[in-house]
Design a protein around this motif. Structure first.
Motif, PDB file in Angstrom:
ATOM      1  N   PHE A 198       0.845  -1.200   0.000  1.00 12.23           N
ATOM      2  CA  PHE A 198       0.000   0.000   0.000  1.00 12.23           C
ATOM      3  C   PHE A 198       0.883   1.253   0.000  1.00 12.23           C
ATOM      4  CE2 PHE A 198      -2.477   3.452   1.663  1.00 12.23           C
ATOM      5  CZ  PHE A 198      -3.692   3.302   1.006  1.00 12.23           C
ATOM      6  N   VAL A 199       1.978   1.200   0.766  1.00  8.33           N
ATOM      7  CA  VAL A 199       2.907   2.342   0.809  1.00  8.33           C
ATOM      8  C   VAL A 199       3.392   2.654  -0.609  1.00  8.33           C
ATOM      9  CG1 VAL A 199       5.243   3.002   1.544  1.00  8.33           C
ATOM     10  CG2 VAL A 199       3.652   1.999   3.193  1.00  8.33           C
ATOM     11  N   LEU A 200       3.748   1.614  -1.355  1.00  8.61           N
ATOM     12  CA  LEU A 200       4.272   1.805  -2.709  1.00  8.61           C
ATOM     13  C   LEU A 200       3.200   2.364  -3.643  1.00  8.61           C
ATOM     14  CD1 LEU A 200       6.395  -1.454  -3.086  1.00  8.61           C
ATOM     15  CD2 LEU A 200       7.226   0.870  -2.707  1.00  8.61           C
ATOM     16  N   LEU A 201       2.022   1.775  -3.582  1.00  5.78           N
ATOM     17  CA  LEU A 201       0.980   2.239  -4.510  1.00  5.78           C
ATOM     18  C   LEU A 201       0.538   3.654  -4.164  1.00  5.78           C
ATOM     19  CD1 LEU A 201      -2.405   2.178  -3.923  1.00  5.78           C
ATOM     20  CD2 LEU A 201      -1.885  -0.200  -3.550  1.00  5.78           C
ATOM     21  N   TRP A 202       0.523   3.957  -2.878  1.00  5.85           N
ATOM     22  CA  TRP A 202       0.132   5.306  -2.449  1.00  5.85           C
ATOM     23  C   TRP A 202       1.151   6.341  -2.944  1.00  5.85           C
ATOM     24  CZ3 TRP A 202      -4.372   6.954  -0.988  1.00  5.85           C
ATOM     25  CH2 TRP A 202      -4.499   8.192  -0.367  1.00  5.85           C
ATOM     26  N   MET A 203       2.424   5.941  -2.915  1.00  5.80           N
ATOM     27  CA  MET A 203       3.477   6.848  -3.383  1.00  5.80           C
ATOM     28  C   MET A 203       3.308   7.100  -4.893  1.00  5.80           C
ATOM     29  SD  MET A 203       7.493   6.392  -2.758  1.00  5.80           S
ATOM     30  CE  MET A 203       7.670   5.183  -4.046  1.00  5.80           C
ATOM     31  N   ILE A 204       3.007   6.025  -5.630  1.00  4.81           N
ATOM     32  CA  ILE A 204       2.835   6.187  -7.083  1.00  4.81           C
ATOM     33  C   ILE A 204       1.607   7.056  -7.384  1.00  4.81           C
ATOM     34  CG2 ILE A 204       2.243   4.936  -9.222  1.00  4.81           C
ATOM     35  CD1 ILE A 204       3.996   2.640  -8.178  1.00  4.81           C
ATOM     36  N   LEU A 205       0.543   6.847  -6.620  1.00  5.26           N
ATOM     37  CA  LEU A 205      -0.711   7.550  -6.934  1.00  5.26           C
ATOM     38  C   LEU A 205      -0.724   8.993  -6.449  1.00  5.26           C
ATOM     39  CD1 LEU A 205      -3.303   4.744  -6.115  1.00  5.26           C
ATOM     40  CD2 LEU A 205      -2.385   5.385  -8.340  1.00  5.26           C
ATOM     41  N   THR A 206      -0.023   9.261  -5.333  1.00  5.10           N
ATOM     42  CA  THR A 206      -0.143  10.605  -4.737  1.00  5.10           C
ATOM     43  C   THR A 206       1.196  11.321  -4.580  1.00  5.10           C
ATOM     44  OG1 THR A 206       0.170   9.843  -2.473  1.00  5.10           O
ATOM     45  CG2 THR A 206      -2.088   9.767  -3.326  1.00  5.10           C
ATOM     46  N   GLY A 207       2.299  10.595  -4.660  1.00  8.10           N
ATOM     47  CA  GLY A 207       3.611  11.205  -4.423  1.00  8.10           C
ATOM     48  C   GLY A 207       3.946  11.268  -2.936  1.00  8.10           C
ATOM     49  N   GLU A 208       2.982  10.899  -2.084  1.00  9.23           N
ATOM     50  CA  GLU A 208       3.220  10.987  -0.637  1.00  9.23           C
ATOM     51  C   GLU A 208       3.940   9.730  -0.147  1.00  9.23           C
ATOM     52  OE1 GLU A 208       0.729  11.564   3.539  1.00  9.23           O
ATOM     53  OE2 GLU A 208      -0.346  11.181   1.676  1.00  9.23           O
ATOM     54  N   VAL A 209       5.040   9.969   0.608  1.00  4.96           N
ATOM     55  CA  VAL A 209       5.813   8.821   1.105  1.00  4.96           C
ATOM     56  C   VAL A 209       5.399   8.545   2.552  1.00  4.96           C
ATOM     57  CG1 VAL A 209       8.133   7.927   1.536  1.00  4.96           C
ATOM     58  CG2 VAL A 209       7.731   9.492  -0.383  1.00  4.96           C
ATOM     59  N   LEU A 210       4.870   7.348   2.763  1.00  6.93           N
ATOM     60  CA  LEU A 210       4.432   6.970   4.114  1.00  6.93           C
ATOM     61  C   LEU A 210       5.294   5.833   4.626  1.00  6.93           C
ATOM     62  CD1 LEU A 210       0.589   6.714   3.457  1.00  6.93           C
ATOM     63  CD2 LEU A 210       1.717   8.468   4.815  1.00  6.93           C
TER      64      LEU A 210
ATOM     65  N   GLU B 171      -8.380   5.232   7.999  1.00  5.55           N
ATOM     66  CA  GLU B 171      -8.266   6.533   7.326  1.00  5.55           C
ATOM     67  C   GLU B 171      -7.649   6.371   5.940  1.00  5.55           C
ATOM     68  OE1 GLU B 171      -6.239   9.305   9.909  1.00  5.55           O
ATOM     69  OE2 GLU B 171      -5.893  10.646   8.192  1.00  5.55           O
ATOM     70  N   MET B 172      -6.602   5.551   5.834  1.00  4.65           N
ATOM     71  CA  MET B 172      -5.927   5.383   4.543  1.00  4.65           C
ATOM     72  C   MET B 172      -6.871   4.747   3.514  1.00  4.65           C
ATOM     73  SD  MET B 172      -3.107   6.804   5.157  1.00  4.65           S
ATOM     74  CE  MET B 172      -2.773   6.776   3.414  1.00  4.65           C
ATOM     75  N   VAL B 173      -7.592   3.727   3.957  1.00  4.08           N
ATOM     76  CA  VAL B 173      -8.516   3.048   3.036  1.00  4.08           C
ATOM     77  C   VAL B 173      -9.595   4.032   2.579  1.00  4.08           C
ATOM     78  CG1 VAL B 173     -10.304   1.260   2.940  1.00  4.08           C
ATOM     79  CG2 VAL B 173      -8.056   0.717   3.855  1.00  4.08           C
ATOM     80  N   ARG B 174     -10.065   4.859   3.513  1.00  2.18           N
ATOM     81  CA  ARG B 174     -11.108   5.835   3.133  1.00  2.18           C
ATOM     82  C   ARG B 174     -10.541   6.895   2.194  1.00  2.18           C
ATOM     83  NH1 ARG B 174     -13.260   5.266   8.795  1.00  2.18           N
ATOM     84  NH2 ARG B 174     -15.117   3.994   8.498  1.00  2.18           N
ATOM     85  N   MET B 175      -9.283   7.287   2.409  1.00  3.89           N
ATOM     86  CA  MET B 175      -8.677   8.288   1.528  1.00  3.89           C
ATOM     87  C   MET B 175      -8.524   7.726   0.108  1.00  3.89           C
ATOM     88  SD  MET B 175      -6.047  10.035   4.180  1.00  3.89           S
ATOM     89  CE  MET B 175      -4.890  10.716   3.052  1.00  3.89           C
ATOM     90  N   PHE B 176      -8.118   6.466   0.026  1.00  2.00           N
ATOM     91  CA  PHE B 176      -8.005   5.832  -1.298  1.00  2.00           C
ATOM     92  C   PHE B 176      -9.389   5.788  -1.960  1.00  2.00           C
ATOM     93  CE2 PHE B 176      -8.448   2.334  -4.178  1.00  2.00           C
ATOM     94  CZ  PHE B 176      -7.297   2.387  -4.941  1.00  2.00           C
ATOM     95  N   ASN B 177     -10.370   5.366  -1.158  1.00  5.47           N
ATOM     96  CA  ASN B 177     -11.734   5.225  -1.685  1.00  5.47           C
ATOM     97  C   ASN B 177     -12.307   6.557  -2.176  1.00  5.47           C
ATOM     98  OD1 ASN B 177     -14.863   5.441  -0.630  1.00  5.47           O
ATOM     99  ND2 ASN B 177     -14.426   3.570  -1.768  1.00  5.47           N
TER     100      ASN B 177
END
Ligand code: NAX
Length: 468
Positions: free
Chosen positions: A343-355, A366-372
């Motif tokens: 999820f960290v990797l896909l989130w970085m690709i989709l948003t540029g945010e590094v978690l 919260e993360m699942v809702r933000m993706f949704n």
């Protein structure tokens, strides 16, 4: 399935407006705990109740009154009493003859009524000492509403009461289902607060799944052939074992045909076909498991991106910018199955945010809702001790997973189960929910040692689910 809420404050307020007072709710909260104790422990057993200064403590004091005389009740009030309800409850308890105990000794039942929903700061030294001691006791440990040390927002403090059972008041709360707190929550049971739980609860878009929710693929018609049950095409890459496991799971879960798509000739089991391109009659795809860099971009563009067939993206697919571009396709059934690191990797690709993985774990809901919010049409399945599944504003929690699943291959089985259902025509959200439930229940049914289960054992258990 049961509804889940972030907090019960508004639900309590609604009760007060219907003249169902705090006192009534509290009496039922305590009666629920009393019933649990009377069901599991005979009269004469000892019950230690550690009650805090607020309403959680008041629940504990009320419980002391209900059990007193039949059980050897010890009531410990380390912080004294601060607010109205605990004062009233203590007066009632004292009038019956209950006295406070200064000693903290082991008992057959240990009840943590120290802090519940009102825990709003780190535990002080006194609480830390108390919880250490209570955790060291051998008696059956019950948390009233939520274990002390788990805040209502789900934050797990460095120390928490280690409950065998959490008896939660009125409604299930999200805080009970964060991965980090799974080990301190124990079994969860809900206590009704003087009315039907449906009346207390009202609406919610978050649900916790139960074993009864699992629906297995149906084969209720006789005039069928293999084409009736779809054709799963599983992209098989550098680690071909992952594709074979997923393909075996897909076949076991009812897909009429399963093909491993791979450039090279491999030794596949006889029930799996293999091909160098996606078969024309394929009805669903799965890609990512053991994929590596096996396929060229042009091939993926042609057979994966442009295909518009229902698809599961797992593992390596979740760090591929090309493959992730699929989630922009709003007319496609798409399931993403990341574990937190993916999820960290896909989130970085989709948003540029590094978690960090720990950040994702601390705020899974919260993360699942933000993706949704960004991709409501995509079914996201965030793996974990409590798997979260979300699509179109509805969030489902599968709490049935167990440690037997913590082994390479379990995720490949899950992808296989989901693509199998997609191939058979189930919508993405149903495929994710029922694939995930089948995986978790099959693992629970496995009879070997907790550390011993192989992916193949898991698939064998899936094959027996209908007979359970
Ligand atoms: N509101 C209602 O109508 C109902 C409430 N119920 C019970 O009430 C509980 C919530 O009660 P409260 O809102 O009074 O909250 P709690 O009883 O959980 O705690 C509140 C008290 O603890 C103190 N406190 C918080 N964190 C602390 C810390 N780290 N160290 C020391 N003190 C701390 C607060 O200052 C306050 O005095 C629920 O968990 C549930 O058990 C149930 O009886 C059902 C009905």
């Amino acid at each position: 399935m049961q509804k889940v809420f972030k907090s019960c404050d508004k639900l309590d307020q609604k009760c007060y407006e219907s003249y169902i007072t705090e006192d009534i709710l509290m009496e039922h909260a305590a009666m629920g705990m009393e019933k649990y104790i009377r069901t599991h422990f005979a009269p004469g057993n000892s019950v230690l109740i550690v009650a805090g200064p607020g309403n959680n403590g008041a629940d504990g004091i009320t419980l002391a009154r209900l059990l007193y005389h039949d059980y050897e009740v010890k009531l410990h009030l380390p912080y004294g009493i601060k607010s109205l309800m605990p004062k009233l409850q203590l007066k009632r308890a004292n009038a019956l003859g209950i006295e406070e105990t200064e000693e903290l000794e082991d008992a057959d039942v240990i009840v943590d009524a120290l802090f519940g929903a009102g825990l709003n700061r780190l535990l002080d030294d006194l609480s830390i000492q108390l919880i250490h001691k209570m955790n060291s006791f051998k008696g059956h440990k019950i948390a009233c509403d939520i274990p002390t040390g788990v805040a209502e927002d789900g934050t797990l403090m460095p120390l928490a009461f280690n409950a065998d059972t959490t008896l939660t008041m009125g409604a299930y709360k999200e805080a009970l289902y964060l991965d980090e707190s799974k080990d301190v929550i124990g079994k969860v049971e809900r206590i009704n607060l003087g009315m039907s739980s449906q009346l207390y609860e009202g609406e919610s878009d978050t649900f916790v799944l139960e074993p009864e929710d699992m629906k297995l693929p149906t084969r209720d018609k006789e005039a069928t052939h293999k084409g009736t049950f779809g054709h799963a095409a599983i992209f098989t890459g550098e680690k071909e074992g992952a594709g074979i496991i997923a393909g075996t799971a897909a076949t076991r879960f009812g897909a009429g045909l399963t093909t491993l798509v791979i450039h090279e000739k491999i030794m596949a089991p006889p029930y799996l076909m293999h091909a160098t391109t996606v078969p024309d009659n394929a009805s669903a795809l799965a890609i990512g498991m053991g994929l590596g860099g096996h396929f060229e971009e042009e091939f993926l563009q042609k057979y994966v991106i442009n295909s518009h067939l229902p698809i599961v993206l797992d593992a390596d697919a979740l760090s591929s910018m090309l493959l992730l571009s699929i989630i922009e396709q709003r007319d496609r059934e798409i399931v993403l199955t990341p574990h937190p690191k993916e999820f960290v990797l896909l989130w970085m690709i989709l948003t540029g945010e590094v978690l960090k993985v720990s950040e994702v774990q601390a705020k899974r809901f919260e993360m699942v809702r933000m993706f949704n919010h960004k991709y409501p049409h995509v079914t996201l399945l965030l793996k974990g001790a409590n798997t979260l599944i979300m699509q179109e504003e509805n969030l489902y929690i599968n709490p049935l997973g167990c440690t037997k699943l913590s082994k390479g291959g379990s995720g490949d089985v899950l992808s296989g189960l989901i693509v199998s259902l997609l191939a058979q025509g189930y919508p993405a959200i149903d495929a994710a929910i029922h694939g995930s439930l089948a995986l978790a229940i099959a693992a629970q049914n496995y009879q070997g040692a907790s550390y011993a289960m192989l992916a193949t054992d898991l698939i064998d258990e899936v094959a027996k689910l209908e007979l359970c």
